[in-house]
Write a protein that holds these residues in place. Structure first.
Motif, short mmCIF file in Angstrom:
data_model
loop_
_atom_site.label_atom_id
_atom_site.label_comp_id
_atom_site.label_asym_id
_atom_site.label_seq_id
_atom_site.Cartn_x
_atom_site.Cartn_y
_atom_site.Cartn_z
N LEU A 246 0.83 -1.21 0.00
CA LEU A 246 0.00 0.00 0.00
C LEU A 246 0.86 1.26 0.00
O LEU A 246 0.55 2.23 -0.70
CB LEU A 246 -0.93 0.00 1.22
CG LEU A 246 -2.11 -0.97 1.19
CD1 LEU A 246 -2.97 -0.79 2.44
CD2 LEU A 246 -2.96 -0.77 -0.06
N LEU A 247 1.94 1.24 0.79
CA LEU A 247 2.82 2.40 0.84
C LEU A 247 3.49 2.63 -0.52
O LEU A 247 3.65 3.76 -0.97
CB LEU A 247 3.88 2.22 1.93
CG LEU A 247 3.38 2.33 3.37
CD1 LEU A 247 4.52 2.03 4.34
CD2 LEU A 247 2.78 3.70 3.64
N ALA A 248 3.88 1.53 -1.18
CA ALA A 248 4.49 1.66 -2.50
C ALA A 248 3.47 2.21 -3.51
O ALA A 248 3.82 3.05 -4.35
CB ALA A 248 5.03 0.31 -2.96
N ALA A 249 2.23 1.73 -3.42
CA ALA A 249 1.18 2.24 -4.32
C ALA A 249 0.94 3.73 -4.06
O ALA A 249 0.80 4.53 -5.00
CB ALA A 249 -0.11 1.45 -4.12
N PHE A 250 0.91 4.11 -2.79
CA PHE A 250 0.75 5.52 -2.43
C PHE A 250 1.92 6.34 -2.99
O PHE A 250 1.73 7.45 -3.50
CB PHE A 250 0.68 5.66 -0.91
CG PHE A 250 0.61 7.09 -0.43
CD1 PHE A 250 -0.58 7.79 -0.50
CD2 PHE A 250 1.73 7.71 0.09
CE1 PHE A 250 -0.65 9.12 -0.06
CE2 PHE A 250 1.67 9.03 0.53
CZ PHE A 250 0.48 9.73 0.46
N GLY A 251 3.14 5.78 -2.91
CA GLY A 251 4.31 6.46 -3.45
C GLY A 251 4.22 6.66 -4.95
O GLY A 251 4.56 7.74 -5.47
N CYS A 252 3.74 5.64 -5.66
CA CYS A 252 3.61 5.74 -7.12
C CYS A 252 2.58 6.80 -7.51
O CYS A 252 2.82 7.60 -8.43
CB CYS A 252 3.23 4.39 -7.70
SG CYS A 252 4.53 3.14 -7.62
#
Length: 462
Positions: A246-252
């Protein structure tokens, strides 16, 4: 070792300005060819064919034929054949020969179809590097563990790019490794020069990040478990992977927003909508596609609210006619080039060399690429190059969709089906964004997409 080398390549290619700079070309081209050769030798003793799936066959055939068309453009031809295949190329080379003769140079009468062999040679090697990455990924990423590692590495790169871009934006310096970006200032670009190409990279990596969270959620409990039980098991066993995804998706998404790329934003919404519709039973596809589009839009709006960053929304409202006119002119120039070189094009990589001849763009604003990958491919490789590249791309996408979601698809685990769905979303995002930008010519983006596509069509092992 080869798998680690492939991952290292994928980590490296975005770093040197999206691998678009001249000094980065050897490091872009040689490593994938070496890794692919090593993987092929490792696989040589296998009894099962690599091209077991139809999408793998379509994409392999398309890559081979497209490379063959570019190679054909580089072969010196006698004047009669050159005139037969491309009258305009023959006229340009004849003029160049006369000028050289006036200068006292002895020039051969045989010339290639391309008007700039150096640029076309570079594009040929780039295409071979993309193809090699696709094959290497198809050979090496063939089980659950490696699929997860690939997704983790790409998601991690999305986070790195977002953090790097955010830091530069916060400092107000917009530099890449210390180099001041004076070409496009005031928009985050990560380690890329152009913010739209940076946003494209984040957009195609986004589905890989979401795949990690979905995998953690599904694997937390057996099929049929209640929501409460699954949530408890998730917290107990898979919470780290779930949160990291989720954090990676938020970062993208953050990367796309701070780049202020309208094309990438719309491509994300459209990509999720298309794959959501295709993954649904007949009759409910439109509804499911709409729900996926609403979901993607909601995630973007929530991120806007959390960040308090409304510049991307403002750019949609403040689109100027001059921006649209310059983009339209670059595409119009591509179609005029195609009319001049209809069959085999002016030569891969020669758009900038020949666009002034079309008078579609002024000398004050000279586009180095058409803002439409399909139009530029048509212009520089002709009708033949366009057909052998775009048709297999579409055929592979359709057959991968059938393979993953259709009733005639192969039996597979939920994890494998989910990864194929994520890969299809990345490909759909890239295909949509290609309508309004030239990301195919920014090497880090197609080479990353090639690795994702190769892993999605790898022969099933475990």
């Amino acid at each position: 070792m080869l798998f680690v080398s492939l991952l290292a390549l994928l980590v490296w290619v975005p770093m040197p300005f999206g691998s678009a700079s001249d000094p980065s070309q050897p490091w872009l081209i040689l490593p994938p060819l070496i890794v692919c050769a090593g993987a092929a030798l490792l696989r040589a003793g296998g009894s099962r064919s690599l091209l077991q799936t139809r999408p793998a066959r379509f994409w392999t055939a398309g890559a081979v034929l497209f490379a063959a068309v570019i190679a054909l453009q580089l072969i010196p031809l006698p004047p009669s054949l050159l005139t037969l295949f491309s009258q305009r190329s023959a006229e340009i080379w004849q003029s160049a020969t006369r000028v050289a003769a006036l200068g006292g140079s002895d020039v051969s009468s045989w010339h290639p179809l391309t008007i700039d062999p150096d640029h076309t040679s570079l594009q040929l090697f780039r295409v071979l590097a993309y193809f090699a990455t696709f094959l290497a990924s198809m050979i090496l990423v063939r089980n659950k563990a490696r699929t997860l590692v690939l997704a983790v590495v790409l998601a991690g790169m999305g986070v790195f790019e977002a953090v790097y871009a955010w830091r530069e934006a916060a400092l107000g310096r917009y530099a890449i490794w210390g180099w001041k970006n004076t070409l496009i200032f005031g928009r985050a670009t990560g380690t890329f020069v152009n913010p739209n190409h940076f946003a494209h990279y984040a957009a195609i990596v986004l589905p890989m990040a979401l795949f990690l969270s979905l995998y953690a959620w599904h694997g937390a409990a057996p099929a049929g478990a209640t929501f409460r039980r699954r949530l408890v098991k998730l917290i107990d066993k898979q919470i780290i992977l779930f949160v990291c995804g989720l954090l990676a998706a938020f970062g993208c998404i953050t990367a796309v927003l701070i780049s202020e790329s309208r094309g990438a934003t719309l491509a994300i919404i459209g990509g999720f909508a298309i794959v959501g519709a295709l993954a649904t039973d007949k009759g409910k596809g439109l509804l499911r596609g709409g729900l996926f589009a609403v979901g993607a839009s909601s995630a973007i709006l929530i991120t806007v609210v959390v960040l308090g960053h409304t510049e991307t929304v403002n750019r949609f409202e403040g689109t100027s006619s001059s921006q649209l006119d310059s983009r339209r002119a670059s595409v119009a120039g591509a179609f005029r080039i195609w009319k001049m070189f209809p069959l085999l094009g002016s030569g891969a990589g020669t758009y900038e060399d020949v666009v002034l001849m079309t008078r579609a763009t002024s000398s004050d604003v000279l586009a180095n690429h058409a803002h439409d990958d399909y139009a530029e491919i048509l212009a520089t490789t002709g009708t033949l190059g366009f057909l052998v590249s775009v048709l297999p791309l579409l055929a592979g996408f359709v057959t991968l969709t059938i393979n993953a979601f259709g009733k005639r698809g192969e039996p597979m685990s939920w994890r494998r089906r989910a990864f194929k769905g994520a890969a299809l979303t990345s490909i759909a995002i890239a295909m949509i964004h290609a309508l309004v930008d030239f990301n195919f010519f920014i090497p880090a983006n197609p080479i990353t997409l090639a690795a994702i596509a190769g892993a999605a069509v790898a022969p099933r092992e475990s």
